[in-house]
Scaffold this motif. Structure first.
Motif, PDB file in Angstrom:
ATOM      1  N   THR A 136      -3.123  -8.686  -2.132  1.00  0.00           N
ATOM      2  CA  THR A 136      -4.349  -7.935  -2.368  1.00  0.00           C
ATOM      3  C   THR A 136      -4.202  -6.499  -1.896  1.00  0.00           C
ATOM      4  OG1 THR A 136      -5.697  -9.930  -2.159  1.00  0.00           O
ATOM      5  CG2 THR A 136      -6.814  -7.831  -1.830  1.00  0.00           C
ATOM      6  N   THR A 137      -3.530  -6.295  -0.772  1.00  0.00           N
ATOM      7  CA  THR A 137      -3.466  -4.975  -0.145  1.00  0.00           C
ATOM      8  C   THR A 137      -2.193  -4.242  -0.534  1.00  0.00           C
ATOM      9  OG1 THR A 137      -4.733  -5.807   1.738  1.00  0.00           O
ATOM     10  CG2 THR A 137      -3.550  -3.743   2.051  1.00  0.00           C
ATOM     11  N   LEU A 138      -2.367  -3.028  -1.087  1.00  0.00           N
ATOM     12  CA  LEU A 138      -1.260  -2.124  -1.396  1.00  0.00           C
ATOM     13  C   LEU A 138      -1.534  -0.793  -0.710  1.00  0.00           C
ATOM     14  CD1 LEU A 138      -1.013  -2.635  -5.284  1.00  0.00           C
ATOM     15  CD2 LEU A 138       0.428  -3.718  -3.559  1.00  0.00           C
ATOM     16  N   ASN A 139      -0.493  -0.145  -0.204  1.00  0.00           N
ATOM     17  CA  ASN A 139      -0.721   1.145   0.437  1.00  0.00           C
ATOM     18  C   ASN A 139      -0.734   2.258  -0.605  1.00  0.00           C
ATOM     19  OD1 ASN A 139       1.926   1.910  -0.158  1.00  0.00           O
ATOM     20  ND2 ASN A 139       2.641   1.816   1.950  1.00  0.00           N
ATOM     21  N   LEU A 140      -0.767   3.478  -0.145  1.00  0.00           N
ATOM     22  CA  LEU A 140      -0.888   4.634  -1.022  1.00  0.00           C
ATOM     23  C   LEU A 140       0.235   4.709  -2.045  1.00  0.00           C
ATOM     24  CD1 LEU A 140      -2.547   7.241  -1.521  1.00  0.00           C
ATOM     25  CD2 LEU A 140      -1.024   8.396   0.093  1.00  0.00           C
ATOM     26  N   SER A 141       1.424   4.287  -1.640  1.00  0.00           N
ATOM     27  CA  SER A 141       2.579   4.353  -2.537  1.00  0.00           C
ATOM     28  C   SER A 141       2.734   3.100  -3.394  1.00  0.00           C
ATOM     29  CB  SER A 141       3.856   4.569  -1.722  1.00  0.00           C
ATOM     30  OG  SER A 141       3.786   5.766  -0.982  1.00  0.00           O
ATOM     31  N   GLY A 142       1.836   2.138  -3.218  1.00  0.00           N
ATOM     32  CA  GLY A 142       1.945   0.898  -3.970  1.00  0.00           C
ATOM     33  C   GLY A 142       2.802  -0.143  -3.290  1.00  0.00           C
ATOM     34  N   VAL A 143       3.075   0.039  -1.996  1.00  0.00           N
ATOM     35  CA  VAL A 143       3.875  -0.935  -1.253  1.00  0.00           C
ATOM     36  C   VAL A 143       2.955  -2.021  -0.707  1.00  0.00           C
ATOM     37  CG1 VAL A 143       5.386  -1.273   0.746  1.00  0.00           C
ATOM     38  CG2 VAL A 143       5.582   0.806  -0.643  1.00  0.00           C
ATOM     39  N   GLN A 144       3.370  -3.266  -0.852  1.00  0.00           N
ATOM     40  CA  GLN A 144       2.552  -4.393  -0.410  1.00  0.00           C
ATOM     41  C   GLN A 144       2.466  -4.469   1.107  1.00  0.00           C
ATOM     42  OE1 GLN A 144       4.551  -7.714  -2.269  1.00  0.00           O
ATOM     43  NE2 GLN A 144       3.239  -7.623  -4.072  1.00  0.00           N
ATOM     44  N   SER A 145       1.338  -4.992   1.574  1.00  0.00           N
ATOM     45  CA  SER A 145       1.170  -5.214   3.005  1.00  0.00           C
ATOM     46  C   SER A 145       2.164  -6.257   3.501  1.00  0.00           C
ATOM     47  CB  SER A 145      -0.262  -5.683   3.301  1.00  0.00           C
ATOM     48  OG  SER A 145      -0.375  -6.102   4.639  1.00  0.00           O
ATOM     49  N   SER A 146       2.723  -5.998   4.688  1.00  0.00           N
ATOM     50  CA  SER A 146       3.661  -6.963   5.286  1.00  0.00           C
ATOM     51  C   SER A 146       2.962  -7.834   6.319  1.00  0.00           C
ATOM     52  CB  SER A 146       4.820  -6.214   5.947  1.00  0.00           C
ATOM     53  OG  SER A 146       4.339  -5.329   6.951  1.00  0.00           O
ATOM     54  N   THR A 147       1.648  -7.647   6.479  1.00  0.00           N
ATOM     55  CA  THR A 147       0.904  -8.421   7.479  1.00  0.00           C
ATOM     56  C   THR A 147      -0.241  -9.230   6.874  1.00  0.00           C
ATOM     57  OG1 THR A 147      -0.511  -6.510   7.941  1.00  0.00           O
ATOM     58  CG2 THR A 147       1.448  -6.795   9.323  1.00  0.00           C
ATOM     59  N   ASN A 148      -0.775  -8.770   5.747  1.00  0.00           N
ATOM     60  CA  ASN A 148      -1.905  -9.462   5.127  1.00  0.00           C
ATOM     61  C   ASN A 148      -1.409 -10.251   3.928  1.00  0.00           C
ATOM     62  OD1 ASN A 148      -4.241 -10.287   3.851  1.00  0.00           O
ATOM     63  ND2 ASN A 148      -5.255  -8.309   3.939  1.00  0.00           N
ATOM     64  N   PHE A 149      -1.457 -11.581   4.011  1.00  0.00           N
ATOM     65  CA  PHE A 149      -0.918 -12.424   2.946  1.00  0.00           C
ATOM     66  C   PHE A 149      -2.028 -13.088   2.139  1.00  0.00           C
ATOM     67  CE2 PHE A 149       2.292 -12.187   6.299  1.00  0.00           C
ATOM     68  CZ  PHE A 149       3.368 -11.697   5.573  1.00  0.00           C
ATOM     69  N   ARG A 150      -3.227 -12.535   2.253  1.00  0.00           N
ATOM     70  CA  ARG A 150      -4.367 -13.057   1.504  1.00  0.00           C
ATOM     71  C   ARG A 150      -4.248 -12.689   0.019  1.00  0.00           C
ATOM     72  NH1 ARG A 150      -9.530 -14.196   3.224  1.00  0.00           N
ATOM     73  NH2 ARG A 150      -8.348 -15.343   4.818  1.00  0.00           N
ATOM     74  N   GLN A 151      -4.485 -13.676  -0.834  1.00  0.00           N
ATOM     75  CA  GLN A 151      -4.598 -13.435  -2.273  1.00  0.00           C
ATOM     76  C   GLN A 151      -6.037 -13.740  -2.671  1.00  0.00           C
ATOM     77  OE1 GLN A 151      -1.644 -15.978  -4.129  1.00  0.00           O
ATOM     78  NE2 GLN A 151      -0.076 -14.389  -3.978  1.00  0.00           N
ATOM     79  N   GLU A 152      -6.774 -12.720  -3.065  1.00  0.00           N
ATOM     80  CA  GLU A 152      -8.169 -12.905  -3.436  1.00  0.00           C
ATOM     81  C   GLU A 152      -8.286 -13.146  -4.936  1.00  0.00           C
ATOM     82  OE1 GLU A 152     -10.512  -9.662  -2.003  1.00  0.00           O
ATOM     83  OE2 GLU A 152      -9.704  -9.840   0.024  1.00  0.00           O
ATOM     84  N   THR A 153      -9.076 -14.131  -5.283  1.00  0.00           N
ATOM     85  CA  THR A 153      -9.251 -14.504  -6.682  1.00  0.00           C
ATOM     86  C   THR A 153      -9.727 -13.323  -7.515  1.00  0.00           C
ATOM     87  OG1 THR A 153      -9.746 -16.779  -6.058  1.00  0.00           O
ATOM     88  CG2 THR A 153     -10.485 -16.059  -8.234  1.00  0.00           C
ATOM     89  N   ASP A 154     -10.732 -12.633  -7.011  1.00  0.00           N
ATOM     90  CA  ASP A 154     -11.308 -11.541  -7.795  1.00  0.00           C
ATOM     91  C   ASP A 154     -10.324 -10.424  -8.072  1.00  0.00           C
ATOM     92  OD1 ASP A 154     -13.660 -12.866  -7.920  1.00  0.00           O
ATOM     93  OD2 ASP A 154     -14.874 -11.320  -6.968  1.00  0.00           O
ATOM     94  N   THR A 155      -9.510 -10.077  -7.083  1.00  0.00           N
ATOM     95  CA  THR A 155      -8.601  -8.961  -7.298  1.00  0.00           C
ATOM     96  C   THR A 155      -7.450  -9.349  -8.228  1.00  0.00           C
ATOM     97  OG1 THR A 155      -7.510  -9.470  -5.199  1.00  0.00           O
ATOM     98  CG2 THR A 155      -9.168  -7.728  -5.178  1.00  0.00           C
ATOM     99  N   ILE A 156      -7.012 -10.589  -8.175  1.00  0.00           N
ATOM    100  CA  ILE A 156      -6.031 -11.036  -9.170  1.00  0.00           C
ATOM    101  C   ILE A 156      -6.648 -10.983 -10.557  1.00  0.00           C
ATOM    102  CG2 ILE A 156      -4.720 -13.006 -10.036  1.00  0.00           C
ATOM    103  CD1 ILE A 156      -4.106 -13.824  -7.229  1.00  0.00           C
ATOM    104  N   SER A 157      -7.871 -11.490 -10.679  1.00  0.00           N
ATOM    105  CA  SER A 157      -8.532 -11.487 -11.982  1.00  0.00           C
ATOM    106  C   SER A 157      -8.700 -10.068 -12.513  1.00  0.00           C
ATOM    107  CB  SER A 157      -9.891 -12.177 -11.868  1.00  0.00           C
ATOM    108  OG  SER A 157     -10.555 -12.204 -13.116  1.00  0.00           O
ATOM    109  N   ARG A 158      -9.046  -9.144 -11.636  1.00  0.00           N
ATOM    110  CA  ARG A 158      -9.223  -7.755 -12.064  1.00  0.00           C
ATOM    111  C   ARG A 158      -7.901  -7.134 -12.487  1.00  0.00           C
ATOM    112  NH1 ARG A 158     -13.654  -5.592  -7.554  1.00  0.00           N
ATOM    113  NH2 ARG A 158     -15.321  -6.971  -8.210  1.00  0.00           N
ATOM    114  N   LEU A 159      -6.818  -7.503 -11.810  1.00  0.00           N
ATOM    115  CA  LEU A 159      -5.505  -7.009 -12.222  1.00  0.00           C
ATOM    116  C   LEU A 159      -5.119  -7.601 -13.569  1.00  0.00           C
ATOM    117  CD1 LEU A 159      -3.035  -5.306 -11.480  1.00  0.00           C
ATOM    118  CD2 LEU A 159      -2.066  -7.327 -10.372  1.00  0.00           C
ATOM    119  N   VAL A 160      -5.399  -8.883 -13.757  1.00  0.00           N
ATOM    120  CA  VAL A 160      -5.136  -9.528 -15.050  1.00  0.00           C
ATOM    121  C   VAL A 160      -5.909  -8.823 -16.156  1.00  0.00           C
ATOM    122  CG1 VAL A 160      -5.528 -11.653 -16.365  1.00  0.00           C
ATOM    123  CG2 VAL A 160      -4.516 -11.772 -14.081  1.00  0.00           C
TER     124      VAL A 160
END
Length: 604
Positions: A136-160
């Motif tokens: 769910t969490t990406l930093n300014l450069s688009g790098v994934q968070s290395s501490t937050n491993f939550r996958q939220e349904t809504d944000t996946i759906s919005r990306l889809v």
């Protein structure tokens, strides 16, 4: 209070006096205030720039471009000992006086292509589209968070949603593959099927720990804690339904019908008051459970209004079914009847108790207005107006459109504000900001789309002017041309706001591949098909036998009847003639393999 210090700021406006020999010229803001501006010796200029473009320098021709009537942004310095604004930078909307670069036929197509590639790389690297890697969490450069491993349904759906939409506009099969993989992941990991009730509801999210995952059923956000918020169920459908428009996958339709049954069986207020409740108890699915606390028996903009833009309009476009048209009409009738509150405020009311009395004490909102929700109502009312015209729809849309520039926009710098107090305190003339005077990307989208569709449907020049100004601010200041993606917030003067948290990232609970992609899609549709009258291509890749009666519906949005038609069609690159141009339908060939359909929609 006098200002006795220098400060830098932005002015957005129209040139009133062409440049003089000493480098001065006149500039008038959107609301009619006039400034005298002087180019500093080191001033430079550029055009509004899209992704993947070379730097569009305009410094050499800057002076000759400063002609009466041209719209521009200038960043510079106010000095306390001078009445002249010292301009350091000029950003032009186009090369010619009446040219706006974002009205080029392919501007938004190029933008969504770049956004799609950014999110493919950010979430999946150069490998396969494995949503186990999604974060769910990406930093300014688009790098994934290395501490937050939550996958939220809504944000996946919005990306889809974003990937499916990017495919529809570009025909890039990588985007469709990512959309289909994401839809499948949602079905396998985020979906709960209640066979006894015949319904589907969606988990808040999952925590991924290696090969293990922990499902989170109820929301863990403070506003919605230990409840099932309506908006999470609504947005769980956003990506799958947009994918369905491309593919006709019957499994998506089955999930959708069962989720809508959840809405109509449990969230719908079947009593005298009507509307949709905002929250359900996670165990009993009861919207009136005491366990819901301040969310017991409440209704809000999200639970009533968000059905339409998130999935329901797209569902109707894909199926043409009357039951979805009826549901749309019900929600818009409810909005038109319940949300206006113009005796007390220029902003709609957004939160209610069961009987529609106003809830002005809820959480952070209290008696406050989200500027973008007002604009979102105007935009979607005008979509509905083309499906079933009612005086109440267009009258409310126009009322909002006419009120909002003074109440919610920044007429000094351009762009639209976030959350403001709905009423003025004694002695106040300006609506106070709740948190800040920064500007969020999604609220710019609502303004752009609202004024574009109003301009296109009503052929109103004033709305077209406001649409252009809104789109100019967004394209000038929100695109991260270095790292990719768009900024969450910019300061009032257009400079990116990067203090931390959600506002520093390109992925969060709030931001994923939805509003920025939706903007590209519908801004292109409204600009090309309603305003500048240029054709557009759309792409589909149906599953054999997926769509009912083998009929592919290709209308890009709910547009005025008779305003567009199919110009031509191709299947797998070959001309294809079995379509109804005026009905905007293609009769698909009977095949055992998937085919790629390209349809050109032209204005009438």
């Amino acid at each position: 209070m006098s200002v006795s210090f220098s400060f830098s700021d932005l002015i957005a406006g129209y040139v009133t006096d062409s440049i003089a020999d000493d480098g001065t010229f006149g500039l008038k803001t959107s609301d009619g205030r006039e400034f005298k501006v002087k180019l500093s010796p080191m001033a430079y200029a550029k055009l509004i720039q899209n992704f993947d473009e070379g730097y569009p320098d305009a410094t050499g021709s800057m002076r000759s471009m400063l002609v009466t009537g041209r719209y521009l942004f200038t960043y510079g310095v106010f000095y306390p000992d001078s009445q002249i604004f010292d301009a350091k930078q000029i950003v032009f909307a186009g090369r010619q006086k009446d040219d706006f670069v974002f009205e080029k036929q392919d501007w938004w197509v190029k933008q969504i292509n770049a956004l799609g590639k950014f999110y493919l790389k950010a979430q999946f690297g150069d490998g396969d589209y494995d949503y186990r890697k999604y974060r769910t969490t990406l930093n300014l450069s688009g790098v994934q968070s290395s501490t937050n491993f939550r996958q939220e349904t809504d944000t996946i759906s919005r990306l889809v949603y974003g990937f499916a939409t990017a495919f529809m506009m570009t025909g890039n099969d990588s985007f469709l593959k990512a959309a289909e993989r994401g839809t499948e992941y949602l079905r396998e990991h985020m979906r709960f099927v209640d066979s006894d009730e015949g319904i589907v509801y969606w988990y808040h999210g999952i925590d991924v720990k290696g090969e293990k995952e922990d499902k989170i059923f109820a929301s863990e956000f403070g506003d919605d804690y230990y409840a099932i918020p309506a908006y999470e169920q609504i947005y769980a459908l956003a990506g799958p339904i947009q994918t369905y428009r491309c593919t006709g996958d019957p499994r998506i339709m089955d999930d959708t019908e069962k989720t809508i049954k959840l809405f109509n069986e449990f969230l719908l207020d079947k009593g005298e008051h009507g509307g949709y409740f905002s929250h359900l108890d996670p165990l009993t699915l009861d919207p009136l459970s005491d366990s819901l606390g301040h969310n017991k028996g409440t209704k809000n903009w999200n639970s009533v209004g968000d059905h339409a833009p998130a999935y329901l309009i797209n569902l109707w476009l894909a199926t043409g079914k009357q039951e979805y048209a009826d549901m749309l009409e019900y929600t818009f009738d409810t909005i038109e009847k319940r949300f206006p509150d113009y005796e007390h405020s220029p902003f709609v009311q957004e939160r209610f108790f069961q009987d529609w009395s106003h809830d002005t004490t809820w959480g952070w909102q209290q008696n406050r207005a989200v500027v973008g929700h007002n604009l979102k109502i105007a935009w979607n009312l005008m979509r509905m107006q083309s499906l079933k015209a009612k005086d109440g729809y267009v009258n409310l849309a126009q009322k909002i459109a006419d009120i909002m520039p003074d109440a919610g926009s920044d007429q000094q710098r351009g762009g639209w504000y976030d959350v403001v107090e709905r009423t003025l305190a004694e002695g106040e003339e300006h609506y106070r900001f709740v948190w800040h005077d920064r500007k969020a990307w999604w609220q710019q989208e609502q303004a752009i789309l609202a004024y574009q569709i109003l301009a296109g449907v009503l052929e109103n020049k004033e709305y077209h002017r406001l649409a252009r100004e809104s789109a100019a601010f967004y394209n000038a200041w929100f695109l991260d041309l270095e790292e990719g993606g768009v900024y969450f917030n910019v300061l009032a003067n257009g400079i990116p706001y990067l203090a931390g948290g959600n506002e520093r990232g390109k992925g969060s609970h709030s931001m994923s591949g939805y509003h920025s992609f939706e903007l590209c899609y519908l801004a292109a549709v409204y600009t090309n098909l309603l305003i500048t009258k240029q054709p557009m291509d759309f792409y589909f890749k149906p599953i054999p036998g997926g769509f009912a009666d083998n009929i592919l519906r290709v209308s890009p949005d709910i547009l005025p009847p008779g305003s567009v038609k199919i110009g031509k069609c191709e299947i797998d690159g070959e001309p294809y003639s079995n379509f109804d141009a005026d009905a905007l339908t293609v009769t698909l060939p009977k095949t055992s393999e998937r085919v790629k359909v390209k349809v050109q929609i032209v204005p009438v």
